[in-house]
Enzyme design. Structure first.
Site, PDB file in Angstrom:
ATOM      1  N   ARG A  47       1.266  -2.441  -7.202  1.00 26.81           N
ATOM      2  CA  ARG A  47       1.208  -3.794  -7.438  1.00 26.81           C
ATOM      3  C   ARG A  47       2.163  -4.029  -9.018  1.00 26.81           C
ATOM      4  O   ARG A  47       1.778  -3.052  -9.851  1.00 26.81           O
ATOM      5  CB  ARG A  47      -1.097  -4.116  -8.259  1.00 26.81           C
ATOM      6  CG  ARG A  47      -1.736  -3.646  -7.489  1.00 26.81           C
ATOM      7  CD  ARG A  47      -2.047  -4.999  -6.965  1.00 26.81           C
ATOM      8  NE  ARG A  47      -2.920  -4.684  -6.136  1.00 26.81           N
ATOM      9  CZ  ARG A  47      -3.213  -4.740  -4.284  1.00 26.81           C
ATOM     10  NH1 ARG A  47      -1.609  -4.822  -4.363  1.00 26.81           N
ATOM     11  NH2 ARG A  47      -3.818  -4.889  -3.916  1.00 26.81           N
ATOM     12  N   GLU A  87       0.732 -13.640  -8.499  1.00 24.42           N
ATOM     13  CA  GLU A  87       1.740 -13.929  -6.737  1.00 24.42           C
ATOM     14  C   GLU A  87       0.426 -15.005  -6.136  1.00 24.42           C
ATOM     15  O   GLU A  87      -0.034 -15.881  -6.844  1.00 24.42           O
ATOM     16  CB  GLU A  87       0.284 -12.863  -6.117  1.00 24.42           C
ATOM     17  CG  GLU A  87       1.405 -11.586  -6.490  1.00 24.42           C
ATOM     18  CD  GLU A  87       1.045 -10.499  -5.366  1.00 24.42           C
ATOM     19  OE1 GLU A  87       0.366 -10.656  -4.442  1.00 24.42           O
ATOM     20  OE2 GLU A  87       1.663  -9.168  -5.302  1.00 24.42           O
ATOM     21  N   HIS A  93       4.447  -9.810  -0.522  1.00 26.33           N
ATOM     22  CA  HIS A  93       4.055  -9.373  -0.244  1.00 26.33           C
ATOM     23  C   HIS A  93       3.574  -8.499   1.032  1.00 26.33           C
ATOM     24  O   HIS A  93       2.240  -8.814   1.012  1.00 26.33           O
ATOM     25  CB  HIS A  93       2.243  -9.119  -1.297  1.00 26.33           C
ATOM     26  CG  HIS A  93       1.106  -8.253  -0.911  1.00 26.33           C
ATOM     27  ND1 HIS A  93       0.330  -8.964  -2.519  1.00 26.33           N
ATOM     28  CD2 HIS A  93       1.004  -7.445  -1.034  1.00 26.33           C
ATOM     29  CE1 HIS A  93      -0.906  -7.907  -2.522  1.00 26.33           C
ATOM     30  NE2 HIS A  93      -0.883  -6.466  -1.445  1.00 26.33           N
TER      31      HIS A  93
HETATM   32  N1  LIG Z   1       1.923  -3.308  -0.767  1.00 25.72           N
HETATM   33  C1  LIG Z   1       0.648  -3.775   0.262  1.00 25.72           C
HETATM   34  O1  LIG Z   1       0.548  -4.276   0.805  1.00 25.72           O
HETATM   35  C2  LIG Z   1       0.275  -2.466  -0.453  1.00 25.72           C
HETATM   36  C3  LIG Z   1      -0.823  -1.954   0.421  1.00 25.72           C
HETATM   37  C4  LIG Z   1      -1.933  -0.869   0.630  1.00 25.72           C
HETATM   38  C5  LIG Z   1      -1.587  -0.574  -1.016  1.00 25.72           C
HETATM   39  N2  LIG Z   1      -0.946  -1.305  -1.918  1.00 25.72           N
HETATM   40  C6  LIG Z   1      -1.693  -1.026  -2.837  1.00 25.72           C
HETATM   41  O2  LIG Z   1      -0.816   0.750  -3.207  1.00 25.72           O
HETATM   42  C7  LIG Z   1      -1.585   1.498  -4.298  1.00 25.72           C
HETATM   43  C8  LIG Z   1      -1.949   2.800  -3.763  1.00 25.72           C
HETATM   44  O3  LIG Z   1      -3.449   2.632  -3.111  1.00 25.72           O
HETATM   45  P1  LIG Z   1      -3.574   3.871  -1.503  1.00 25.72           P
HETATM   46  O4  LIG Z   1      -3.897   3.553  -1.047  1.00 25.72           O
HETATM   47  O5  LIG Z   1      -2.251   5.596  -1.505  1.00 25.72           O
HETATM   48  O6  LIG Z   1      -4.301   4.174  -3.230  1.00 25.72           O
HETATM   49  P2  LIG Z   1      -4.811   6.124  -3.276  1.00 25.72           P
HETATM   50  O7  LIG Z   1      -6.224   5.529  -3.889  1.00 25.72           O
HETATM   51  O8  LIG Z   1      -5.582   6.550  -2.034  1.00 25.72           O
HETATM   52  O9  LIG Z   1      -4.240   6.336  -4.509  1.00 25.72           O
HETATM   53  C9  LIG Z   1      -3.861   5.677  -5.248  1.00 25.72           C
HETATM   54  C10 LIG Z   1      -3.628   7.192  -6.399  1.00 25.72           C
HETATM   55  O10 LIG Z   1      -3.147   6.747  -7.904  1.00 25.72           O
HETATM   56  C11 LIG Z   1      -3.599   7.334  -8.662  1.00 25.72           C
HETATM   57  N3  LIG Z   1      -3.098   7.093 -10.390  1.00 25.72           N
HETATM   58  C12 LIG Z   1      -4.305   6.047 -10.735  1.00 25.72           C
HETATM   59  N4  LIG Z   1      -3.658   6.893 -11.688  1.00 25.72           N
HETATM   60  C13 LIG Z   1      -2.786   6.663 -12.100  1.00 25.72           C
HETATM   61  C14 LIG Z   1      -1.748   6.969 -12.490  1.00 25.72           C
HETATM   62  N5  LIG Z   1      -2.000   6.590 -14.454  1.00 25.72           N
HETATM   63  N6  LIG Z   1      -0.881   7.545 -12.762  1.00 25.72           N
HETATM   64  C15 LIG Z   1       0.045   8.085 -11.274  1.00 25.72           C
HETATM   65  N7  LIG Z   1      -1.255   8.416 -10.806  1.00 25.72           N
HETATM   66  C16 LIG Z   1      -2.079   7.648 -10.812  1.00 25.72           C
HETATM   67  C17 LIG Z   1      -4.703   8.013  -8.229  1.00 25.72           C
HETATM   68  O11 LIG Z   1      -5.124   9.215  -8.219  1.00 25.72           O
HETATM   69  C18 LIG Z   1      -4.229   8.177  -6.310  1.00 25.72           C
HETATM   70  O12 LIG Z   1      -4.248   9.363  -5.473  1.00 25.72           O
HETATM   71  C19 LIG Z   1      -2.837   0.418  -4.556  1.00 25.72           C
HETATM   72  O13 LIG Z   1      -2.053   0.078  -5.229  1.00 25.72           O
HETATM   73  C20 LIG Z   1      -2.940  -0.429  -3.647  1.00 25.72           C
HETATM   74  O14 LIG Z   1      -3.781  -1.708  -3.898  1.00 25.72           O
HETATM   75  C21 LIG Z   1      -0.898  -2.597  -1.709  1.00 25.72           C
HETATM   76  O1  LIG Z   2      -3.675  -3.293  -1.337  1.00 22.28           O
HETATM   77  C1  LIG Z   2      -3.583  -3.528  -0.473  1.00 22.28           C
HETATM   78  O2  LIG Z   2      -4.881  -3.619   0.475  1.00 22.28           O
HETATM   79  C2  LIG Z   2      -3.386  -4.462  -0.161  1.00 22.28           C
HETATM   80  O3  LIG Z   2      -2.412  -4.570  -1.695  1.00 22.28           O
HETATM   81  C3  LIG Z   2      -2.767  -5.545   1.035  1.00 22.28           C
HETATM   82  O4  LIG Z   2      -3.376  -6.894   0.338  1.00 22.28           O
HETATM   83  P1  LIG Z   2      -3.307  -7.815   1.299  1.00 22.28           P
HETATM   84  O5  LIG Z   2      -4.541  -7.744   2.458  1.00 22.28           O
HETATM   85  O6  LIG Z   2      -3.175  -9.268   0.979  1.00 22.28           O
HETATM   86  O7  LIG Z   2      -1.930  -7.740   1.887  1.00 22.28           O
END
Ligand SMILES: NC(=O)c1ccc[n+]([C@@H]2O[C@H](COP(=O)([O-])OP(=O)(O)OC[C@H]3O[C@@H](n4cnc5c(N)ncnc54)[C@H](O)[C@@H]3O)[C@@H](O)[C@H]2O)c1
Ligand SMILES: O=C(O)[C@H](O)COP(=O)(O)O
Length: 628
Positions: free
Chosen positions: A315, A344, A363
């Site tokens: 994020r 965004e 994104h």
């Molecule tokens: N760019 C995209 O399109 C996209 C896609 C999927 C996920 N994401 C983002 O990626 C991130 C992770 O997703 P995920 O599915 O792995 O989530 P998840 O919940 O499986 O993993 C997140 C991890 O972060 C850890 N965490 C929390 N606070 C923390 C801190 N202060 N320092 C270090 N670690 C910490 C948690 O313990 C957890 O293990 C989320 O922010 C999600 O929104 C983005």
């Molecule tokens: O948190 C997520 O799952 C990702 O950031 C994906 O976001 P989106 O659904 O807008 O692609």
């Protein structure tokens, strides 16, 4: 398909009658069997004297317990609004497979990228809303929903665009789709890592501008370099696995991740400072929360290894973007590859986006064909389940109770709500409810008994009749707190079968006046009710200090009387003459000839005249009619 109310297991006869017959003595085995069975008989047992019994016949068949949440209520509300099916608003593009699933169950409106005012205008007609990261589901959206919105589905992981506090206050469940885009996000992280290291995006733009700059775009190698994965959850661990395949040395920082999971893929968990000060590449994978907001700032960048490269597919808000621009300008950070931004889309003149050492994508982490189909199905199933009244496994603002636990607790959930509902009706004006103590007797280890849903249902039973808010598992604790109601829980370990999750649930409402003094324990100002589940049916088993045994179906009349022969027959006769169907009756007394409490389950609500006639029976000291 329209939502149907839960089907009865046993058919109900279309009419029912009450006949009163004195049977004396009835064998105790038979009387107790009748009391517990699902037979079309009225079971009646004198709690401390099974040899003298009275039997009322014939009776309605027993109804089964209802689903946990009120699926019928959802259907009924949708019907009120002119459609027999719930209505779902899909506010951002969702994969066809998910839309198909939703259409099989609900009316589906696709209104993509609505301005906030249009979203607010449409939301009051919807039972569910599905969004991705591009829609802000604000407090104003929940307020505009005016109580109809039951579930918000986030088709993805991050729920930072949904005001969870407001959702909880409005009793709206929030569910997400946490697994289907994990691999896509991890692959995008690796794509950005490699593209950044080899200047792929910059070289591509340069060639398209007619240049051939081989010396300018010399990159760095990945093999042997240290990658710090910040946030070792689903995406972080998949990135780590892939980076190891590229020959990188991977370390991770995550205060909440189990070390053995990291060790299993050859990753060492280290402190925040160690991670950022030793890494050549830092990849961010934590959620955006109050704790992680701008976690990477001037101070953090002052501790990194000079020339570090940063990847962010988590994020944008996790980085102070102005601080990153300063770190890039000074060379502290050599390069950054960013998929996500604090705002965004970012402003067109964003210094960060336009920086020559920054590679950006809009994104796209979750944007693969496969991930979008998977996410669409995952969220459609979660939303449909929630609308059916099932507790979702991916609930974000409610306890996640596994399906098997839920099915085991289902009759206790009904019992808990009924005890709350009965207890609050026994309170008389002026006293106000402040403290409720719930005591569970169980043979199980406390760790094997998750009572959160039971506490929520007792709260619902107590508060819903006296407030305008519809209370559910999502907002029960919050609403209790708001109203200054303190609910404490206590477990009593008993011997017995571990198969039975709970032997009894006892509800104490402290320091209140009661309209039925018999419900006060030793007349000390505590209303006490206890219930048990027998053959899947909730029973009231204790009122104040009197043992009773009344199936909690229909409505209930409680009478306190002088213990003498003939009272049961007289009350039964009055109800029979008024065509009020008695479905259960039980008498409990503390000592023969003193006082007794009679609990009578009735299907219909007696009118004032009937209640007056019961009250005029000389031996009856007090009585109360309670709705269930
Ligand atoms: N760019 C995209 O399109 C996209 C896609 C999927 C996920 N994401 C983002 O990626 C991130 C992770 O997703 P995920 O599915 O792995 O989530 P998840 O919940 O499986 O993993 C997140 C991890 O972060 C850890 N965490 C929390 N606070 C923390 C801190 N202060 N320092 C270090 N670690 C910490 C948690 O313990 C957890 O293990 C989320 O922010 C999600 O929104 C983005
Ligand atoms: O948190 C997520 O799952 C990702 O950031 C994906 O976001 P989106 O659904 O807008 O692609």
């Amino acid at each position: 398909m329209a939502l149907a109310p839960p089907k009865p297991l046993f058919p109900s006869p279309s009419s029912s009658a009450v006949a009163v017959a004195e049977l004396s003595p009835l064998p105790s085995s038979l009387s107790s069997l009748l009391c517990r069975s699902r037979s079309p008989f009225l079971g009646l047992r004198l709690a401390h004297d099974p040899s003298t019994s009275l039997l009322l016949l014939p009776l309605r068949y027993r109804r089964p317990l209802c689903a946990v949440a009120d699926a019928a209520a959802v259907a009924a509300e949708a019907e009120d609004a002119g459609s027999p099916r719930p209505r779902v608003l899909v506010a951002e593009k969702l994969g066809e497979a998910g839309l198909e699933l939703l259409r099989g169950f609900a009316e589906v409106d696709c209104g993509y990228n609505l301005p906030p005012e249009d979203l607010r205008a449409r939301i009051a007609r919807c039972d569910a809303l599905i969004v991705r990261s591009g829609t802000k589901v604000t407090r104003e959206v929940f307020e505009a929903a005016a109580g109809r919105l039951k579930v918000v589905g986030r088709a993805g992981v991050g729920i930072d665009n949904v005001d969870l506090q407001a959702a909880t206050e409005h009793g709206c469940l929030v569910v997400n789709a946490p697994t289907a885009n994990t691999v896509a996000a991890a692959e995008h992280g690796i794509a950005l890592l490699a593209a950044m290291a080899r200047n792929v995006a910059q070289a591509d733009a340069s060639m398209k501008a007619g240049k051939w700059q081989r010396n300018k775009y010399v990159g760095v190698s990945l093999v042997g370099k240290t990658l710090a994965v910040m946030g070792f959850g689903k995406v972080g661990s998949e990135v780590a696995r892939r980076a190891k395949g590229l020959g990188m040395h991977v370390i991770a920082h995550d205060p909440y991740a189990p070390a053995d999971r990291a060790r299993a893929i050859g990753v060492e968990l280290v402190s925040f400072d160690e991670a950022i000060s030793t890494a050549d590449f830092i990849s961010l994978h934590m959620p955006l929360t109050a704790n992680t907001s701008k976690l990477f700032n001037d101070e953090t960048f002052s501790k990194v290894k000079k020339g570090v490269r940063i990847i962010n597919v988590a994020r944008g808000g996790v980085i102070d973007e102005d601080a990153l621009v300063r770190a890039l300008d000074s060379g502290t950070v050599a390069q950054a590859a960013l998929d996500v931004f604090a705002e965004e889309p970012p402003p067109k003149d964003s210094k960060l986006v336009l920086h020559e050492n920054v590679t950006v994508t809009p994104h796209l982490g979750a944007s693969t064909i496969e991930a979008q189909e998977g996410v669409a199905i995952e969220i459609a199933e979660a939303v449909i389940g929630a609308l059916k009244g099932e507790l979702a496994a991916t609930a974000v603002n409610a306890p996640m109770v596994p399906a098997e636990v839920l099915s085991e607790l289902s009759p206790y959930i009904a019992l808990a709500e009924k005890l709350g509902k009965l207890a609050v009706q026994l309170i008389t004006g002026g006293s106000g409810v402040r403290g409720v103590k719930v005591v569970y007797s169980s043979a199980r280890d406390p760790d094997d008994l998750d009572t959160r849903i039971l506490r929520a249902m007792i709260t619902k039973g107590i508060l819903e009749p006296i407030s305008s808010v519809r209370i559910n598992i999502v907002n029960a604790d919050y609403t209790a707190k708001q109203r200054g109601l303190r609910i404490s829980e206590e477990r009593i370990s008993i011997g017995g079968s571990l198969e039975v999750p709970i032997e009894s649930i006892r509800v104490h409402i402290a320091n209140v006046n009661s309209k039925f003094a018999g419900a006060l324990l030793d007349n000390n100002g505590d209303i006490v009710l206890e219930g048990r589940v027998k053959d899947g049916i909730p029973y009231l088993t204790l009122v104040g200090s009197f043992t009773v045994d009344v199936g909690l179906e229909g409505n209930l009349i409680l009478c306190r009387q002088v213990d003498q022969p003939g009272i049961i027959g007289r009350v039964g006769k009055i109800l029979g003459e008024k065509n009020i169907n008695v479905n259960f009756m039980s008498v409990g007394r503390n000592a023969p000839g003193k006082q007794a409490i009679m609990g009578i389950g009735v299907d219909e609500e007696p009118d004032k005249e009937t209640l007056r006639m019961i009250g005029e029976i000389p031996a009856i000291v007090e009585f109360v009619f309670l709705k269930l």
